[in-house]
Design a protein around this motif. Sequence first.
Motif, PDB file in Angstrom:
ATOM      1  N   ALA A 232       0.845  -1.192   0.000  1.00  0.00           N
ATOM      2  CA  ALA A 232       0.000   0.000   0.000  1.00  0.00           C
ATOM      3  C   ALA A 232       0.884   1.247   0.000  1.00  0.00           C
ATOM      4  CB  ALA A 232      -0.913   0.009   1.220  1.00  0.00           C
ATOM      5  N   THR A 236       6.945   3.749   2.427  1.00  0.00           N
ATOM      6  CA  THR A 236       7.200   4.963   1.642  1.00  0.00           C
ATOM      7  C   THR A 236       6.638   6.182   2.357  1.00  0.00           C
ATOM      8  OG1 THR A 236       6.939   3.557  -0.298  1.00  0.00           O
ATOM      9  CG2 THR A 236       7.019   5.923  -0.694  1.00  0.00           C
ATOM     10  N   ASN A 336      -3.579   6.107  -1.188  1.00  0.00           N
ATOM     11  CA  ASN A 336      -2.226   6.398  -1.681  1.00  0.00           C
ATOM     12  C   ASN A 336      -2.115   6.143  -3.187  1.00  0.00           C
ATOM     13  OD1 ASN A 336       0.505   7.078  -1.548  1.00  0.00           O
ATOM     14  ND2 ASN A 336       1.137   4.969  -1.084  1.00  0.00           N
ATOM     15  N   ASP A 339      -0.797   9.575  -7.765  1.00  0.00           N
ATOM     16  CA  ASP A 339      -0.007   9.989  -8.930  1.00  0.00           C
ATOM     17  C   ASP A 339      -0.174   9.004 -10.082  1.00  0.00           C
ATOM     18  OD1 ASP A 339       1.452   8.291  -7.008  1.00  0.00           O
ATOM     19  OD2 ASP A 339       2.986   8.251  -8.591  1.00  0.00           O
TER      20      ASP A 339
HETATM   21  P1  GDP Z   1       4.387  -1.298   2.117  1.00  0.00           P
HETATM   22  O1  GDP Z   1       4.469  -2.747   1.811  1.00  0.00           O
HETATM   23  O2  GDP Z   1       3.000  -0.887   2.423  1.00  0.00           O
HETATM   24  O3  GDP Z   1       5.377  -0.801   3.112  1.00  0.00           O
HETATM   25  O4  GDP Z   1       4.674  -0.536   0.730  1.00  0.00           O
HETATM   26  P2  GDP Z   1       6.013   0.172   0.234  1.00  0.00           P
HETATM   27  O5  GDP Z   1       6.180   1.485   0.877  1.00  0.00           O
HETATM   28  O6  GDP Z   1       7.141  -0.784   0.301  1.00  0.00           O
HETATM   29  O7  GDP Z   1       5.605   0.463  -1.269  1.00  0.00           O
HETATM   30  C1  GDP Z   1       5.249  -0.561  -2.163  1.00  0.00           C
HETATM   31  C2  GDP Z   1       5.486  -0.087  -3.584  1.00  0.00           C
HETATM   32  O8  GDP Z   1       4.599   0.986  -3.889  1.00  0.00           O
HETATM   33  C3  GDP Z   1       6.879   0.437  -3.802  1.00  0.00           C
HETATM   34  O9  GDP Z   1       7.326   0.014  -5.076  1.00  0.00           O
HETATM   35  C4  GDP Z   1       6.693   1.931  -3.787  1.00  0.00           C
HETATM   36  O10 GDP Z   1       7.663   2.607  -4.550  1.00  0.00           O
HETATM   37  C5  GDP Z   1       5.331   2.085  -4.362  1.00  0.00           C
HETATM   38  N1  GDP Z   1       4.681   3.334  -3.918  1.00  0.00           N
HETATM   39  C6  GDP Z   1       4.538   3.772  -2.659  1.00  0.00           C
HETATM   40  N2  GDP Z   1       3.901   4.953  -2.644  1.00  0.00           N
HETATM   41  C7  GDP Z   1       3.618   5.253  -3.927  1.00  0.00           C
HETATM   42  C8  GDP Z   1       2.966   6.358  -4.565  1.00  0.00           C
HETATM   43  O11 GDP Z   1       2.526   7.323  -3.965  1.00  0.00           O
HETATM   44  N3  GDP Z   1       2.846   6.304  -5.928  1.00  0.00           N
HETATM   45  C9  GDP Z   1       3.340   5.266  -6.647  1.00  0.00           C
HETATM   46  N4  GDP Z   1       3.175   5.315  -7.945  1.00  0.00           N
HETATM   47  N5  GDP Z   1       3.957   4.226  -6.084  1.00  0.00           N
HETATM   48  C10 GDP Z   1       4.105   4.198  -4.748  1.00  0.00           C
END
Ligand code: GDP
Length: 459
Positions: A232, A236, A336, A339
């Motif tokens: 999600a 990030t 989220n 973009d």
């Molecule tokens: P988590 O598993 O919830 O911690 O997710 P991560 O932060 O590791 O993000 C998972 C993927 O989503 C990564 O490849 C990020 O670069 C991508 N990502 C996170 N935020 C955004 C965003 O705002 N826009 C886009 N396009 N990709 C995102």
Amino acid sequence: MVPTYRKDTIAAIATPQGIGALGIVRVSGPDAIVKINGLFPNKDLETIKSHTLHFGPIIHEGELIDEVLISVFRAPHSFTGENSVEISCHGSPYILQKLMEALAAIGISPAEPGEYTLRAYLNGRMDLSQAEAVADLIAAESKAAHDTAMQQMRGGFSLKIKELRAQLLYFASLIELELDFAEEDVEFADRGTLINLLDTTYMEAAKLAASFQLGNAIKSGVKVVIAGRPNAGKSTLLNALLNEERALVSDIPGTTRDSIEDVLVVDGIKFRFIDTAGIRDPAETIERMGIARTFEKIKEADIIVYLYDVNTTSPQMLRDDIETFEGKNKIILVGNKIDSAQEDKAPFETGFQFPSVQISAKKGLHIDAFKSLLIQSLDLAHVMPTGQETIVTNIRHFNSLNHVLMAIDQIRAGLQLHITGDLLAADIKSALRSMAEITGEITSDEILGNIFGKFCIGK
Ligand code: GDP
């Protein structure tokens, strides 16, 4: 009860360990001025005025320790209320150590943690809740924590407690009057007035007690959990926040810090992002770790930020996840990756009343709006603008207030049952005692030991 404590002259280094521009040694006690005078040949400190500064060498057994600046405070006009001397020397650990050795050699003993503030309290320079605020002020890492500690140190909270106490004493005096004329079987104060009086006191005490949740959050940091499905964007988002706000925060002695926890200050409020390794992915982890442990973590949080990918999350998925967060936490919904959202894909109605915002963690879009939601969810509006509101930040005060509330409840019940004044007296005393415990008019060595033992040495 006045606890036993030594009244000799004490000294401690008041500045942090290590090399610094200046180091300060604080000396307090009846012989502070006369003893330091023996090490300071330049001037006769015994004859100089209070609150003055004096430059010169400190010499012990013929050895020059340093050239220093000495400030002199005569009792009772000092922090501790005793004769006090502050020696500002060069901030060298070696000099500070030599100085402490010289002081020990002339019969000045090292201070215990918090002993200066303890003495200030025992000498009536401040009450107990003000003394406690001194420690909070030193530990404050955010504007809100600083403001509440400052309010308390300057006596704002004590004043509130004194007002409550005065109300209760007035109530007691009305009951007392009745007792004096007991044989004549008259009721001086009508029960309605008495109950009104109690209700007011109760409401004010309850308001104070209720402020503890916020006060505690302000002091130790608002606990936030970022939850959401894998990918999600939780990491990030956290990184985006931390990069912007990398705050000057350190470990505060006496507070337990989760090993994996990120702290940041937003708009003067400290937030602690509890690591959500265990609950990052609610749907999955619930199976993996068992519901109980997962929810335990979530329950600790003041706020749950539920993060979802606007591109891949259906309203049903979102509802399924949110429904697992039953509890008292505040919830913020954050969509989220806007973009990369397809243009024709308008944000769907979540169907929940929770505050929500759509962001891009990666591109840093609407992060400020998200931060505003964090702040808004604390409901600070009514307390922050004036800074005048009294907020309870100390668990000891919170517990005492709860005792006050219980005692008032008993008195109310007694009044309604028309029991006599002398029977009400015990509960009145109990409420008054709990109030006096907050300000330290009644206390014990054990309570004092607990409070001041957590201070740093030199404070
Ligand atoms: P988590 O598993 O919830 O911690 O997710 P991560 O932060 O590791 O993000 C998972 C993927 O989503 C990564 O490849 C990020 O670069 C991508 N990502 C996170 N935020 C955004 C965003 O705002 N826009 C886009 N396009 N990709 C995102």
